[in-house]
Every structure is written in structure tokens, then in C-alpha cells.
Design an enzyme around this catalytic site. Structure first.
Site, PDB file in Angstrom:
ATOM      1  N   ARG A 160      62.107 114.715 -10.270  1.00  0.00           N
ATOM      2  CA  ARG A 160      62.437 115.531 -11.219  1.00  0.00           C
ATOM      3  C   ARG A 160      61.665 115.930 -12.301  1.00  0.00           C
ATOM      4  NH1 ARG A 160      66.795 114.528 -15.777  1.00  0.00           N
ATOM      5  NH2 ARG A 160      65.807 112.417 -15.751  1.00  0.00           N
ATOM      6  N   ARG A 163      59.186 112.842 -16.923  1.00  0.00           N
ATOM      7  CA  ARG A 163      59.366 111.984 -17.415  1.00  0.00           C
ATOM      8  C   ARG A 163      58.814 110.708 -17.743  1.00  0.00           C
ATOM      9  NH1 ARG A 163      65.629 112.747 -18.556  1.00  0.00           N
ATOM     10  NH2 ARG A 163      65.787 110.774 -18.895  1.00  0.00           N
ATOM     11  N   ARG A 223      77.929 107.865 -25.396  1.00  0.00           N
ATOM     12  CA  ARG A 223      77.383 107.077 -23.786  1.00  0.00           C
ATOM     13  C   ARG A 223      78.771 105.363 -24.478  1.00  0.00           C
ATOM     14  NH1 ARG A 223      72.578 109.820 -22.030  1.00  0.00           N
ATOM     15  NH2 ARG A 223      71.636 108.791 -20.406  1.00  0.00           N
TER      16      ARG A 223
HETATM   17  P1  AP5 Z   1      69.009 111.810 -20.726  1.00  0.00           P
HETATM   18  O1  AP5 Z   1      68.275 112.481 -21.563  1.00  0.00           O
HETATM   19  O2  AP5 Z   1      70.259 111.153 -21.475  1.00  0.00           O
HETATM   20  O3  AP5 Z   1      69.268 110.922 -19.816  1.00  0.00           O
HETATM   21  P2  AP5 Z   1      70.087 110.887 -18.433  1.00  0.00           P
HETATM   22  O4  AP5 Z   1      71.737 110.933 -19.140  1.00  0.00           O
HETATM   23  O5  AP5 Z   1      70.000 109.920 -18.115  1.00  0.00           O
HETATM   24  O6  AP5 Z   1      70.454 112.027 -17.600  1.00  0.00           O
HETATM   25  P3  AP5 Z   1      69.337 112.813 -16.824  1.00  0.00           P
HETATM   26  O7  AP5 Z   1      68.828 114.395 -17.702  1.00  0.00           O
HETATM   27  O8  AP5 Z   1      68.219 111.860 -16.191  1.00  0.00           O
HETATM   28  O9  AP5 Z   1      70.209 113.525 -15.535  1.00  0.00           O
HETATM   29  P4  AP5 Z   1      71.132 114.914 -15.912  1.00  0.00           P
HETATM   30  O10 AP5 Z   1      72.404 114.223 -15.270  1.00  0.00           O
HETATM   31  O11 AP5 Z   1      70.745 115.982 -16.819  1.00  0.00           O
HETATM   32  O12 AP5 Z   1      70.375 115.478 -14.591  1.00  0.00           O
HETATM   33  P5  AP5 Z   1      69.742 116.903 -13.928  1.00  0.00           P
HETATM   34  O13 AP5 Z   1      70.393 117.686 -14.396  1.00  0.00           O
HETATM   35  O14 AP5 Z   1      68.278 116.779 -14.699  1.00  0.00           O
HETATM   36  O15 AP5 Z   1      68.826 109.776 -21.414  1.00  0.00           O
HETATM   37  C1  AP5 Z   1      67.695 109.513 -21.625  1.00  0.00           C
HETATM   38  C2  AP5 Z   1      67.360 107.627 -22.341  1.00  0.00           C
HETATM   39  O16 AP5 Z   1      66.892 108.633 -23.818  1.00  0.00           O
HETATM   40  C3  AP5 Z   1      69.014 106.967 -21.813  1.00  0.00           C
HETATM   41  O17 AP5 Z   1      68.178 106.060 -20.833  1.00  0.00           O
HETATM   42  C4  AP5 Z   1      68.543 106.156 -23.278  1.00  0.00           C
HETATM   43  O18 AP5 Z   1      67.558 105.812 -23.678  1.00  0.00           O
HETATM   44  C5  AP5 Z   1      68.684 107.485 -24.046  1.00  0.00           C
HETATM   45  N1  AP5 Z   1      69.896 108.421 -24.806  1.00  0.00           N
HETATM   46  C6  AP5 Z   1      70.473 109.110 -24.763  1.00  0.00           C
HETATM   47  N2  AP5 Z   1      71.297 109.589 -24.913  1.00  0.00           N
HETATM   48  C7  AP5 Z   1      71.734 108.164 -25.759  1.00  0.00           C
HETATM   49  C8  AP5 Z   1      72.968 107.927 -26.072  1.00  0.00           C
HETATM   50  N3  AP5 Z   1      73.399 108.929 -26.218  1.00  0.00           N
HETATM   51  N4  AP5 Z   1      73.160 106.644 -26.721  1.00  0.00           N
HETATM   52  C9  AP5 Z   1      72.190 105.845 -26.295  1.00  0.00           C
HETATM   53  N5  AP5 Z   1      71.433 105.584 -25.891  1.00  0.00           N
HETATM   54  C10 AP5 Z   1      71.116 107.372 -25.242  1.00  0.00           C
HETATM   55  O19 AP5 Z   1      69.190 116.851 -12.856  1.00  0.00           O
HETATM   56  C11 AP5 Z   1      68.799 115.891 -11.971  1.00  0.00           C
HETATM   57  C12 AP5 Z   1      68.061 116.331 -11.088  1.00  0.00           C
HETATM   58  O20 AP5 Z   1      69.346 116.403 -10.118  1.00  0.00           O
HETATM   59  C13 AP5 Z   1      66.429 117.378 -10.560  1.00  0.00           C
HETATM   60  O21 AP5 Z   1      65.477 117.912 -10.674  1.00  0.00           O
HETATM   61  C14 AP5 Z   1      68.004 118.188 -11.064  1.00  0.00           C
HETATM   62  O22 AP5 Z   1      67.535 119.665 -10.498  1.00  0.00           O
HETATM   63  C15 AP5 Z   1      68.544 118.235  -9.842  1.00  0.00           C
HETATM   64  N6  AP5 Z   1      70.256 118.626  -9.367  1.00  0.00           N
HETATM   65  C16 AP5 Z   1      70.894 118.669 -10.056  1.00  0.00           C
HETATM   66  N7  AP5 Z   1      71.959 119.278 -10.158  1.00  0.00           N
HETATM   67  C17 AP5 Z   1      71.994 118.962  -8.585  1.00  0.00           C
HETATM   68  C18 AP5 Z   1      72.499 119.648  -7.086  1.00  0.00           C
HETATM   69  N8  AP5 Z   1      74.431 119.754  -7.505  1.00  0.00           N
HETATM   70  N9  AP5 Z   1      72.032 119.365  -6.042  1.00  0.00           N
HETATM   71  C19 AP5 Z   1      71.239 119.418  -5.836  1.00  0.00           C
HETATM   72  N10 AP5 Z   1      69.967 118.634  -6.513  1.00  0.00           N
HETATM   73  C20 AP5 Z   1      70.701 118.665  -7.973  1.00  0.00           C
END
Ligand code: AP5
Length: 214
Positions: free
Chosen positions: A126, A160, A87
């Protein structure tokens, strides 16, 4: 094959990573999941990161690089899917070195492009299975009326702490300030490809499969 799924919060990285684990026997390395696990375990590191994550800030490079290092050296399989890592440019450099040390390559960095407007409804709607982590959405993929997860028959739904509009705004800001520059970084290295993350889950699966088949 080792790939990075790169995109803003809610882009669908976790959803697609889980599919690749099932279909291609790949290993999902999600730093978000690892940090949430540490938080729930009540470890010293977990307590340290809990507040940072709830605010939507990034956890320090040192912590997340340490977590990834531990996993890369301990696991093998059909390749790694880095989900939510790297990131920052520091993390990207560290990953390059770690892979080299293990004799591994990075094959593709798949950027999942999604409009900011779509992210709000994706994140605020979500939920996931408290047992296996299967991801749901209140409108587009609701938790089954039977009350049971279709994958593991678990009955606990979890949301979450950072899935609210305030945290999302901060997470998006962090993405644009610290993570989006990785698109240029990997483009320059020749590893970058992008897919339309706004398409349906199945369409995105097909686009990623086409990339991996290249
Ligand atoms: P993390 O858990 O990595 O969260 P994020 O990057 O914010 O991503 P998300 O998990 O929220 O989203 P996603 O892209 O996986 O979407 P999803 O598939 O679930 O990080 C959380 C926290 O941890 C950060 O803020 C930070 O504090 C810390 N952190 C983590 N890694 C770090 C790093 N490397 N460095 C520093 N800090 C770090 O889908 C979302 C929703 O959309 C679901 O409901 C799903 O059903 C829906 N959906 C998915 N695809 C589609 C589609 N094609 N069409 C319609 N709906 C869809």
C-alpha cells in the site's frame, strides 16, 4: 444514514469509505487518519500515540472516543462512515450513546470479510497520496507513471510506518482479540451485514451500495 465499516487491517475500509464520500456525500470518520494527523502535528497526544501505532497496538479507548465525540458534534452531512472505529466493546457502547445524544441512528455495520493471506500483500504493497490520501497498491493499483495523483495531481507518495509484516501481525492479533467480537455484538443488535472484501474494489463497491439501498 450512518454506517460502520468493520474489518481487519487491509480489508479495504478506507478505499470503500473514500468512494462513499465521493458518491453519497457521506463523512468519513477514520480514527486511524485522525491519530496520524495528531502524530504528524507533533501535539502531546500525537507523541503519545506514535509509538503505540507503530507497534500495531490499539490506542486507549479514552483517546479515540474523545476524537470521535469532537467530530460527531461538529459535523453533519450525508451521514457518517465510521472507518476503524469502534474497535472494542467499550468503544461500541460509547458510539451508541454518542449517536443517541445527537438524535442519530446506526443503520448498518458492514463487515468486510477478507482472508488473512490477502491482507499481507495488500498492506505491504500500500501507498497513498501525501496530499489527498488517495490509496494505491504497488501491484493492483500502482501510483501512475506520470508521477501525479489522478485525483489531486499531488506528487508526494507516502507509506505508513506500520505497514510492515511485523506490525501487521500485531494489528491482526489486536483485531482478533479485541475487535472481532463486535461482529457478534452488532449481529445481536440486528445491524450486521457482511460483504466479500476479497472481490475487486468495484465489486465490493456494488455490494456495499446494495446494502445501503435496502
Ligand atoms: P487504521 O488506520 O484504522 O488502520 P487499519 O484498521 O489497520 O486499517 P487499514 O487502514 O490498514 O486498512 P483498510 O481496511 O482501510 O484498507 P485500505 O482501504 O487502505 O489504524 C491504524 C492504527 O491506529 C491502529 O493499528 C491503532 O494503533 C490506531 N487506531 C486506529 N483506530 C483506533 C481505534 N478505534 N482504537 C484504538 N486504536 C486505533 O486497503 C489496503 C490496500 O489494499 C490498499 O493498497 C488498497 O489499494 C488495496 N485494496 C483495497 N480494497 C481492495 C480490493 N477489493 N481488492 C484488492 N486490493 C484492495
Amino acid at each position: 444514514m450512518n454506517i460502520i465499516l468493520l474489518g481487519p487491517p487491509g480489508a479495504g475500509k478506507g478505499t470503500q469509505a473514500r468512494h462513499l464520500v465521493e458518491k453519497k456525500n457521506m463523512i468519513q470518520l477514520s480514527t486511524g487518519d485522525m491519530l496520524r494527523e495528531a502524530k504528524n502535528s507533533g501535539s502531546e497526544m500525537g507523541n503519545l500515540v506514535a509509538e503505540v501505532m507503530a507497534r500495531g497496538d490499539l490506542v486507549t479507548d479514552e483517546i479515540v472516543i474523545g476524537l470521535i465525540k469532537e467530530k460527531i458534534s461538529g459535523e453533519k452531512g450525508g451521514g457518517f462512515i465510521f472507518d476503524g472505529f469502534p474497535r472494542t466493546l467499550n468503544q461500541a457502547d460509547a458510539l451508541g450513546k454518542l449517536l443517541e445524544e445527537c438524535g442519530e441512528n446506526l443503520d448498518f455495520v458492514v463487515e468486510m470479510k477478507v482472508d488473512d493471506d490477502a491482507l499481507v500483500s495488500r498492506i505491504t504493497g500500500r501507498s497513498s497520496c501525501g496530499n489527498c490520501g488517495e490509496v494505491f497498491h504497488d501491484i493492483t493499483n500502482p501510483w501512475p507513471a506520470s508521477g501525479k495523483c489522478p485525483k489531486c495531481f499531488g506528487t508526494k507518495v507516502v507509506r505508513r510506518a506500520d505497514d510492515n509484516e511485523d506490525s501487521l501481525r500485531k494489528r491482526l492479533m489486536e483485531y482478533y482479540k479485541k475487535t472481532s467480537s463486535l461482529i457478534g455484538y452488532y449481529y445481536a443488535k440486528g445491524d450486521h451485514v457482511s460483504v466479500n472484501g476479497l472481490a475487486s474494489v468495484e465489486e465490493v463497491q456494488k455490494s456495499i451500495a446494495a446494502v445501503l439501498d435496502r
